[in-house]
Write a protein that holds these residues in place. Structure first.
Motif, PDB file in Angstrom:
ATOM      1  N   GLN A  58       0.741   3.964 -11.875  1.00 56.11           N
ATOM      2  CA  GLN A  58       1.646   2.841 -12.133  1.00 56.11           C
ATOM      3  C   GLN A  58       1.817   1.929 -10.917  1.00 56.11           C
ATOM      4  O   GLN A  58       2.372   0.847 -11.036  1.00 56.11           O
ATOM      5  CB  GLN A  58       3.027   3.372 -12.543  1.00 56.11           C
ATOM      6  N   ILE A  59       1.360   2.390  -9.762  1.00 53.16           N
ATOM      7  CA  ILE A  59       1.540   1.631  -8.520  1.00 53.16           C
ATOM      8  C   ILE A  59       0.226   0.919  -8.200  1.00 53.16           C
ATOM      9  O   ILE A  59      -0.804   1.574  -8.005  1.00 53.16           O
ATOM     10  CB  ILE A  59       1.946   2.569  -7.363  1.00 53.16           C
ATOM     11  N   PRO A  60       0.255  -0.411  -8.141  1.00 50.87           N
ATOM     12  CA  PRO A  60      -0.993  -1.163  -7.973  1.00 50.87           C
ATOM     13  C   PRO A  60      -1.847  -0.771  -6.762  1.00 50.87           C
ATOM     14  O   PRO A  60      -3.053  -0.730  -6.857  1.00 50.87           O
ATOM     15  CB  PRO A  60      -0.515  -2.612  -7.847  1.00 50.87           C
ATOM     16  N   HIS A  61      -1.243  -0.485  -5.638  1.00 51.77           N
ATOM     17  CA  HIS A  61      -2.011  -0.215  -4.415  1.00 51.77           C
ATOM     18  C   HIS A  61      -1.782   1.212  -3.926  1.00 51.77           C
ATOM     19  O   HIS A  61      -1.587   1.443  -2.734  1.00 51.77           O
ATOM     20  CB  HIS A  61      -1.633  -1.215  -3.315  1.00 51.77           C
ATOM     21  N   ALA A  62      -1.829   2.166  -4.861  1.00 51.50           N
ATOM     22  CA  ALA A  62      -1.545   3.559  -4.504  1.00 51.50           C
ATOM     23  C   ALA A  62      -2.817   4.366  -4.316  1.00 51.50           C
ATOM     24  O   ALA A  62      -3.832   4.127  -4.975  1.00 51.50           O
ATOM     25  CB  ALA A  62      -0.688   4.212  -5.577  1.00 51.50           C
ATOM     26  N   ARG A  63      -2.711   5.315  -3.414  1.00 51.68           N
ATOM     27  CA  ARG A  63      -3.769   6.308  -3.210  1.00 51.68           C
ATOM     28  C   ARG A  63      -3.095   7.671  -3.219  1.00 51.68           C
ATOM     29  O   ARG A  63      -2.148   7.906  -2.472  1.00 51.68           O
ATOM     30  CB  ARG A  63      -4.477   6.067  -1.881  1.00 51.68           C
ATOM     31  N   LEU A  64      -3.573   8.558  -4.073  1.00 45.65           N
ATOM     32  CA  LEU A  64      -3.039   9.914  -4.161  1.00 45.65           C
ATOM     33  C   LEU A  64      -3.964  10.852  -3.404  1.00 45.65           C
ATOM     34  O   LEU A  64      -5.174  10.855  -3.630  1.00 45.65           O
ATOM     35  CB  LEU A  64      -2.937  10.361  -5.621  1.00 45.65           C
ATOM     36  N   GLU A  65      -3.385  11.614  -2.506  1.00 49.05           N
ATOM     37  CA  GLU A  65      -4.130  12.620  -1.752  1.00 49.05           C
ATOM     38  C   GLU A  65      -3.520  13.981  -2.050  1.00 49.05           C
ATOM     39  O   GLU A  65      -2.312  14.162  -1.916  1.00 49.05           O
ATOM     40  CB  GLU A  65      -4.055  12.351  -0.244  1.00 49.05           C
ATOM     41  N   LYS A  66      -4.355  14.919  -2.460  1.00 45.13           N
ATOM     42  CA  LYS A  66      -3.892  16.277  -2.738  1.00 45.13           C
ATOM     43  C   LYS A  66      -4.218  17.162  -1.541  1.00 45.13           C
ATOM     44  O   LYS A  66      -5.328  17.111  -1.012  1.00 45.13           O
ATOM     45  CB  LYS A  66      -4.565  16.826  -3.990  1.00 45.13           C
ATOM     46  N   ILE A  67      -3.243  17.948  -1.148  1.00 44.76           N
ATOM     47  CA  ILE A  67      -3.450  18.893  -0.058  1.00 44.76           C
ATOM     48  C   ILE A  67      -3.603  20.283  -0.666  1.00 44.76           C
ATOM     49  O   ILE A  67      -2.710  20.768  -1.369  1.00 44.76           O
ATOM     50  CB  ILE A  67      -2.288  18.855   0.963  1.00 44.76           C
ATOM     51  N   GLU A  68      -4.745  20.874  -0.402  1.00 48.27           N
ATOM     52  CA  GLU A  68      -5.035  22.216  -0.903  1.00 48.27           C
ATOM     53  C   GLU A  68      -4.252  23.251  -0.104  1.00 48.27           C
ATOM     54  O   GLU A  68      -3.901  23.021   1.046  1.00 48.27           O
ATOM     55  CB  GLU A  68      -6.540  22.506  -0.782  1.00 48.27           C
ATOM     56  N   ASP A  69      -4.031  24.379  -0.720  1.00 49.79           N
ATOM     57  CA  ASP A  69      -3.432  25.534  -0.052  1.00 49.79           C
ATOM     58  C   ASP A  69      -2.091  25.193   0.597  1.00 49.79           C
ATOM     59  O   ASP A  69      -1.841  25.526   1.755  1.00 49.79           O
ATOM     60  CB  ASP A  69      -4.413  26.113   0.972  1.00 49.79           C
ATOM     61  N   ALA A  70      -1.269  24.494  -0.159  1.00 49.39           N
ATOM     62  CA  ALA A  70       0.066  24.137   0.320  1.00 49.39           C
ATOM     63  C   ALA A  70       1.032  24.165  -0.856  1.00 49.39           C
ATOM     64  O   ALA A  70       0.658  23.839  -1.979  1.00 49.39           O
ATOM     65  CB  ALA A  70       0.059  22.748   0.948  1.00 49.39           C
TER      66      ALA A  70
ATOM     67  N   PRO B  31       0.837  -1.200   0.000  1.00 42.00           N
ATOM     68  CA  PRO B  31       0.000   0.000   0.000  1.00 42.00           C
ATOM     69  C   PRO B  31       0.875   1.254   0.000  1.00 42.00           C
ATOM     70  O   PRO B  31       1.876   1.323   0.716  1.00 42.00           O
ATOM     71  CB  PRO B  31      -0.789  -0.116   1.301  1.00 42.00           C
ATOM     72  N   THR B  32       0.502   2.202  -0.835  1.00 36.85           N
ATOM     73  CA  THR B  32       1.303   3.412  -1.005  1.00 36.85           C
ATOM     74  C   THR B  32       0.412   4.636  -0.932  1.00 36.85           C
ATOM     75  O   THR B  32      -0.612   4.705  -1.603  1.00 36.85           O
ATOM     76  CB  THR B  32       2.039   3.376  -2.361  1.00 36.85           C
ATOM     77  N   LEU B  33       0.822   5.570  -0.106  1.00 41.20           N
ATOM     78  CA  LEU B  33       0.140   6.850   0.002  1.00 41.20           C
ATOM     79  C   LEU B  33       1.027   7.897  -0.654  1.00 41.20           C
ATOM     80  O   LEU B  33       2.200   8.034  -0.300  1.00 41.20           O
ATOM     81  CB  LEU B  33      -0.098   7.213   1.471  1.00 41.20           C
ATOM     82  N   ILE B  34       0.476   8.599  -1.612  1.00 43.40           N
ATOM     83  CA  ILE B  34       1.186   9.693  -2.265  1.00 43.40           C
ATOM     84  C   ILE B  34       0.486  10.975  -1.839  1.00 43.40           C
ATOM     85  O   ILE B  34      -0.708  11.149  -2.092  1.00 43.40           O
ATOM     86  CB  ILE B  34       1.175   9.538  -3.797  1.00 43.40           C
ATOM     87  N   ILE B  35       1.222  11.838  -1.169  1.00 42.42           N
ATOM     88  CA  ILE B  35       0.670  13.109  -0.701  1.00 42.42           C
ATOM     89  C   ILE B  35       1.271  14.207  -1.564  1.00 42.42           C
ATOM     90  O   ILE B  35       2.491  14.342  -1.640  1.00 42.42           O
ATOM     91  CB  ILE B  35       0.992  13.354   0.783  1.00 42.42           C
ATOM     92  N   ALA B  36       0.406  14.977  -2.218  1.00 44.28           N
ATOM     93  CA  ALA B  36       0.868  15.997  -3.158  1.00 44.28           C
ATOM     94  C   ALA B  36       0.218  17.339  -2.870  1.00 44.28           C
ATOM     95  O   ALA B  36      -0.918  17.406  -2.402  1.00 44.28           O
ATOM     96  CB  ALA B  36       0.530  15.566  -4.583  1.00 44.28           C
ATOM     97  N   SER B  37       0.943  18.375  -3.190  1.00 45.82           N
ATOM     98  CA  SER B  37       0.358  19.712  -3.176  1.00 45.82           C
ATOM     99  C   SER B  37      -0.587  19.812  -4.361  1.00 45.82           C
ATOM    100  O   SER B  37      -0.223  19.460  -5.486  1.00 45.82           O
ATOM    101  CB  SER B  37       1.459  20.768  -3.301  1.00 45.82           C
ATOM    102  N   ALA B  38      -1.789  20.304  -4.118  1.00 45.69           N
ATOM    103  CA  ALA B  38      -2.763  20.445  -5.201  1.00 45.69           C
ATOM    104  C   ALA B  38      -2.298  21.442  -6.252  1.00 45.69           C
ATOM    105  O   ALA B  38      -2.751  21.398  -7.389  1.00 45.69           O
ATOM    106  CB  ALA B  38      -4.123  20.865  -4.641  1.00 45.69           C
ATOM    107  N   LYS B  39      -1.361  22.311  -5.884  1.00 47.71           N
ATOM    108  CA  LYS B  39      -0.880  23.298  -6.848  1.00 47.71           C
ATOM    109  C   LYS B  39       0.545  23.006  -7.333  1.00 47.71           C
ATOM    110  O   LYS B  39       1.195  23.857  -7.913  1.00 47.71           O
ATOM    111  CB  LYS B  39      -0.987  24.707  -6.270  1.00 47.71           C
TER     112      LYS B  39
END
Length: 173
Positions: A129-141, A108-116
């Motif tokens: 490309q990652i089978p068990h990935a979840r991308l979470e975007k953080i607003e205002d960062a 399991p992979t968590l990808i945390i990204a700036s929304a901007k």
């Protein structure tokens, strides 16, 4: 590099924070203007390290920080000689194409990204490309999402870790 060398079979989970995986020299051709700008910035780093580092902090951190935080980060950055820092950045940005390693991630992979983030599209592609990935975007960062939105960042990490302890093998928290 870790994944290519050791794999992820011994990892319960993996967290990637606001960074696209390097596509090495292939990226120079694909993003020629961006690559040229990055190389110009390395010349500034070589010639004016303290000013470069302060400017970098102003770029990657968008929220006001407590007294001394930015100075402390710049002081820490100053411990790396410019020639070493430049070599590390060139190797990281333009060296090995690490995109093939994404498909090898089997935890399991968590990808945390700036929304901007300027790299958001590449991070989204990488997550695909990652089978068990979840991308979470953080607003205002900005890039330093953990400094700009520490509560949201901690919330995402805590949930991911909690889900790791309760998830069945092969599921994505």
């Amino acid at each position: 590099a870790y994944i290519e060398r050791y794999g992820t079979h011994d990892l319960a989970g993996l967290v990637l924070v606001d960074a696209a995986v390097s596509d090495g020299a292939d990226g120079v051709t694909a993003r020629a203007q961006e690559s040229a700008a990055q190389l110009r910035m390395l010349a500034l780093y070589q010639a004016h390290q303290p000013e470069y580092l302060r400017g970098m902090m102003d770029t990657i951190i968008s929220k006001p920080q407590s007294d001394g935080t930015i100075d402390g980060l710049v002081d820490t950055g100053m411990k790396t000689p410019p020639s070493i820092g430049t070599g590390m950045l060139v190797a990281d940005l333009f060296g090995v194409n690490r995109t093939a390693a994404l498909k090898k991630i089997d935890c399991p992979t968590l990808i945390i990204a700036s929304a901007k983030s300027d790299e958001l599209a590449r991070q989204q592609a990488g997550a695909g490309q990652i089978p068990h990935a979840r991308l979470e975007k953080i607003e205002d960062a900005a890039h330093a999402v953990f400094l700009d939105q520490p509560e949201r960042f901690a919330e995402l990490l805590e949930k991911f870790v909690k889900d790791l302890t309760t998830a069945s093998p092969g599921s994505t928290p």
